[in-house]
Write a protein that holds these residues in place. Structure first.
Motif, PDB file in Angstrom:
ATOM      1  N   ALA A  32       4.862   4.818  -0.722  1.00 62.34           N
ATOM      2  CA  ALA A  32       4.885   5.137   0.722  1.00 62.34           C
ATOM      3  C   ALA A  32       4.797   3.869   1.560  1.00 62.34           C
ATOM      4  O   ALA A  32       5.377   3.781   2.641  1.00 62.34           O
ATOM      5  CB  ALA A  32       3.730   6.076   1.059  1.00 62.34           C
ATOM      6  N   ILE A  39       4.232   1.893 -11.623  1.00 63.42           N
ATOM      7  CA  ILE A  39       3.538   3.129 -12.019  1.00 63.42           C
ATOM      8  C   ILE A  39       3.552   4.107 -10.846  1.00 63.42           C
ATOM      9  O   ILE A  39       3.556   3.691  -9.683  1.00 63.42           O
ATOM     10  CB  ILE A  39       2.080   2.801 -12.471  1.00 63.42           C
ATOM     11  CG1 ILE A  39       1.335   4.056 -12.921  1.00 63.42           C
ATOM     12  CG2 ILE A  39       1.299   2.043 -11.411  1.00 63.42           C
ATOM     13  CD1 ILE A  39       0.027   3.762 -13.673  1.00 63.42           C
ATOM     14  N   TYR A  40       3.567   5.392 -11.182  1.00 64.53           N
ATOM     15  CA  TYR A  40       3.508   6.435 -10.146  1.00 64.53           C
ATOM     16  C   TYR A  40       2.699   7.596 -10.700  1.00 64.53           C
ATOM     17  O   TYR A  40       2.889   8.000 -11.847  1.00 64.53           O
ATOM     18  CB  TYR A  40       4.914   6.912  -9.771  1.00 64.53           C
ATOM     19  CG  TYR A  40       4.940   7.713  -8.487  1.00 64.53           C
ATOM     20  CD1 TYR A  40       4.983   7.081  -7.250  1.00 64.53           C
ATOM     21  CD2 TYR A  40       4.897   9.103  -8.511  1.00 64.53           C
ATOM     22  CE1 TYR A  40       4.988   7.810  -6.060  1.00 64.53           C
ATOM     23  CE2 TYR A  40       4.908   9.841  -7.324  1.00 64.53           C
ATOM     24  CZ  TYR A  40       4.955   9.182  -6.115  1.00 64.53           C
ATOM     25  OH  TYR A  40       4.957   9.901  -4.939  1.00 64.53           O
ATOM     26  N   ASN A  41       1.783   8.090  -9.887  1.00 64.52           N
ATOM     27  CA  ASN A  41       0.993   9.244 -10.300  1.00 64.52           C
ATOM     28  C   ASN A  41       1.305  10.404  -9.371  1.00 64.52           C
ATOM     29  O   ASN A  41       0.911  10.405  -8.209  1.00 64.52           O
ATOM     30  CB  ASN A  41      -0.505   8.900 -10.229  1.00 64.52           C
ATOM     31  CG  ASN A  41      -1.368  10.054 -10.696  1.00 64.52           C
ATOM     32  OD1 ASN A  41      -0.857  11.117 -11.071  1.00 64.52           O
ATOM     33  ND2 ASN A  41      -2.663   9.865 -10.671  1.00 64.52           N
ATOM     34  N   SER A 138      -3.404   4.325  -2.323  1.00 64.26           N
ATOM     35  CA  SER A 138      -2.788   3.068  -2.776  1.00 64.26           C
ATOM     36  C   SER A 138      -3.289   1.981  -1.829  1.00 64.26           C
ATOM     37  O   SER A 138      -4.308   1.353  -2.101  1.00 64.26           O
ATOM     38  CB  SER A 138      -1.267   3.168  -2.765  1.00 64.26           C
ATOM     39  OG  SER A 138      -0.830   4.253  -3.535  1.00 64.26           O
ATOM     40  N   TYR A 166      -6.032   3.791  -6.758  1.00 69.53           N
ATOM     41  CA  TYR A 166      -5.693   2.596  -7.537  1.00 69.53           C
ATOM     42  C   TYR A 166      -6.822   1.564  -7.501  1.00 69.53           C
ATOM     43  O   TYR A 166      -6.772   0.586  -8.228  1.00 69.53           O
ATOM     44  CB  TYR A 166      -4.375   1.986  -7.031  1.00 69.53           C
ATOM     45  CG  TYR A 166      -3.194   2.751  -7.563  1.00 69.53           C
ATOM     46  CD1 TYR A 166      -2.736   2.528  -8.854  1.00 69.53           C
ATOM     47  CD2 TYR A 166      -2.588   3.743  -6.806  1.00 69.53           C
ATOM     48  CE1 TYR A 166      -1.690   3.256  -9.373  1.00 69.53           C
ATOM     49  CE2 TYR A 166      -1.528   4.475  -7.321  1.00 69.53           C
ATOM     50  CZ  TYR A 166      -1.085   4.227  -8.610  1.00 69.53           C
ATOM     51  OH  TYR A 166      -0.047   4.952  -9.137  1.00 69.53           O
TER      52      TYR A 166
HETATM   53  O1  ORO Z   1       1.653   4.828  -2.812  1.00 70.83           O
HETATM   54  C1  ORO Z   1       2.294   5.865  -3.007  1.00 70.83           C
HETATM   55  O2  ORO Z   1       3.197   6.269  -2.269  1.00 70.83           O
HETATM   56  C2  ORO Z   1       1.966   6.714  -4.193  1.00 70.83           C
HETATM   57  C3  ORO Z   1       1.602   6.176  -5.397  1.00 70.83           C
HETATM   58  C4  ORO Z   1       1.358   7.050  -6.464  1.00 70.83           C
HETATM   59  O3  ORO Z   1       1.036   6.657  -7.596  1.00 70.83           O
HETATM   60  N1  ORO Z   1       1.462   8.383  -6.260  1.00 70.83           N
HETATM   61  C5  ORO Z   1       1.822   8.893  -5.063  1.00 70.83           C
HETATM   62  O4  ORO Z   1       1.907  10.120  -4.925  1.00 70.83           O
HETATM   63  N2  ORO Z   1       2.066   8.058  -4.034  1.00 70.83           N
END
Ligand code: ORO
Ligand code: PRP
Length: 222
Positions: A32, A39-41, A138, A166
């Protein structure tokens, strides 16, 4: 194992089983904040499992209690990722719930905060307390924007509570500057510990991620 540690273990297991946590060192994900990261969660996937929904509600309530906020009067979710999680907690604690848009709605009732009774004017909370619920932290910018909106609407914000952070120092500093604590059920350093203990990622990926986490905002600049 403490109650929270057990909830954490189960939520990591479900996240990994669902494929909510993805790594890609070669084709990074756009966050965003605009940064490209390895990495992405997708914590929204947890909502698909009744078991995970229960663990989230329990984990958030435990965090609130541990921080002395069990008497809070309102639960405010950050749109869109935090809405469902806020609802789970509000339902468990039987409390009023709102959600905070990133922008004011340009039609209908022109609200930025939804779910506040009355005119929803500047002082809609009338001095009541609230906690802000977010799915992922984040940089922390989205959550802190929502905190500011809730404060401007007259609430005393007690803290920000999230599913996954994070734990970047940049975000921690931003919360400190805003005079607020942010507590997460799950964090990136705990994720690394979990996957290492169970041998779930390749060791070279773990090392790369550990290196990335030291200077995440330099990732593509290296
Ligand atoms: O910073 C983000 O946009 C982001 C990171 C992430 O790991 N998961 C998410 O849903 N948004
Ligand atoms: O800490 P930050 O740097 O602000 O990043 C985290 C934000 O990014 C994601 O939202 P996104 O904007 O992708 O929208 P969504 O919640 O509507 O999915 C996530 O849900 C957080 O709100």
């Amino acid at each position: 194992m403490s109650e929270l540690a057990e909830i954490r273990r189960q939520l990591f297991d479900i996240s990994l089983e669902l494929g909510a946590i993805r790594l890609d060192m070669n084709f990074p994900f756009r966050w965003a904040s605009g940064y490209m990261m390895p990495i992405y969660n997708d914590s929204r996937l947890l909502l698909s499992r009744p078991k995970a929904r229960g663990l989230i509600a329990e984990g958030l309530e435990l965090l609130l209690r541990q921080n002395g906020h069990q008497q809070v009067e309102n639960i405010a979710g950050v749109a869109t990722g935090g809405i469902a999680h806020a609802l789970l907690l509000a339902e468990r604690m039987q409390l009023p719930m709102q959600y905070v848009r990133s922008e004011t709605k340009m039609h209908g009732l022109s609200h930025k905060i939804e779910g506040l009774p009355g005119s929803c004017g500047e002082a809609g909370y009338k001095g009541q307390s609230a906690v802000v619920i977010e799915d992922v932290i984040s940089t922390g910018e989205s959550a802190l924007r929502a905190v500011e909106t809730v404060r401007q609407a007259g609430a005393e914000v007690k803290g920000c509570f999230v599913i996954y952070s994070y734990a970047f120092s940049k975000a921690e500093e931003a919360f400190t500057k805003a005079g607020l604590t942010c507590r997460a059920i799950l964090s990136f350093p705990e994720l690394l510990g979990h996957v290492e203990q169970q041998n779930l990622f390749r060791q070279e990926d773990v090392e790369q991620l550990r290196h990335w986490h030291r200077q995440p905002f330099m990732y593509l600049a290296e």
